[in-house]
Design an enzyme around this catalytic site. Sequence first.
Site, PDB file in Angstrom:
ATOM      1  CE  LYS A 149       6.941   6.386  -0.297  1.00 25.73           C
ATOM      2  NZ  LYS A 149       6.684   7.644  -1.078  1.00 25.73           N
ATOM      3  CB  ILE A 150       5.080  -0.701   3.734  1.00 27.41           C
ATOM      4  CG1 ILE A 150       5.748  -1.760   2.851  1.00 27.41           C
ATOM      5  CG2 ILE A 150       3.828  -1.271   4.409  1.00 27.41           C
ATOM      6  CD1 ILE A 150       6.232  -2.981   3.615  1.00 27.41           C
TER       7      ILE A 150
END
Length: 367
Positions: free
Chosen positions: A140-141
Amino acid sequence: MNQNLQALQDAGVSIWLDDLSRQMIRSGELSSYITDKAVTGVTTNPSIFAAAFQDLSQYGAELSQLKADSVDVEEAIRRLTSRDVAEACRLFTDAYATSAGYDGRVSIEVAPTLAMDTAATIEQAAALHELVGEPNVLIKIPATQAGIPAIRATVAAGISVNVTLIFSIDRYHEVMDAYIAGLEDALAAGRDISTIHSVASFFVSRVDSEIDKRLNDIGTPAALALRGRSAVANARLAFKAYEEVFGSARFTALAAKGANVQRPLWASTSVKNPDYDDTMYVAQLVARPTVNTMPANTLAAFADHGIVSGDTITPNLDDAAQVLDEVQAQGIDLAEVCDKLEHEGVDKFVVSWTGLVEGVTVALARA
């Protein structure tokens, strides 16, 4: 299998659970979500892990060993979360295989304190991918301005990504462009791009929470009639943008070489206003192919009384555009709202991360 959830899955919506703990994994609870509730993936966040790590019956031995090894708190967090995510990934092996990688995914997020640091985000994304060591992990970014080039670089490295914290259509276009550019970079580097997947997490309920406050302040009948309609309209137009971008000649050329679309994922789908239908952010956002990540209470509500009435997005695109036009006609600046929500979202993530660090610090002291 629950019939309401099966119908949602049959309509093209992948159901992911927004929750994870070691107790859930080892007690069989997560397996029951898979077999009985059509769950095909999991998303996580620091708040979820902060609560989980207080259970010394599950984590005590590892915390004691980490303490004995003089491991610092943030490294302890990475090791503990990655182990749980890896174990969860293995539960989803069948879903991952049968969906050719679209489902069976478990997300783990880069430390929110890095949201404004492109280089550090790229570095930690690679480290987390290696640490989990399972092919169905998603990194997750956040879709901050600094996160956009990190998304491109991470995808170019062959790592599958869950882009989080998207509120505006404009930012969503940047996210999709970063994913496609990353695929082009990966292809140019000789990578097999068919193994790269991504979802774009478009936040829903927070949009209504913010805009409804402003509509209440305006207080006219026309303004009040718009309450509870902005979030769904915004998400529906995001899906329209998805169809345009991934139907383009640019992406079609990549698809011919094995590229996968970046599916829209509806996040923040629990209803914040108790006057609203508690399944509205699920039932009103049905289309193929999308993902809806739900906390347990929203999942339970939909299992109990959710209604699937086919595609509820594409037939309502004109209405969605009209709703947002009417909201803006009330003097509400949607771009400013989304920018505010993004900054608040980063701040909330950092607060959650700080809570996780504090929680693990306490747990290490108790171990």
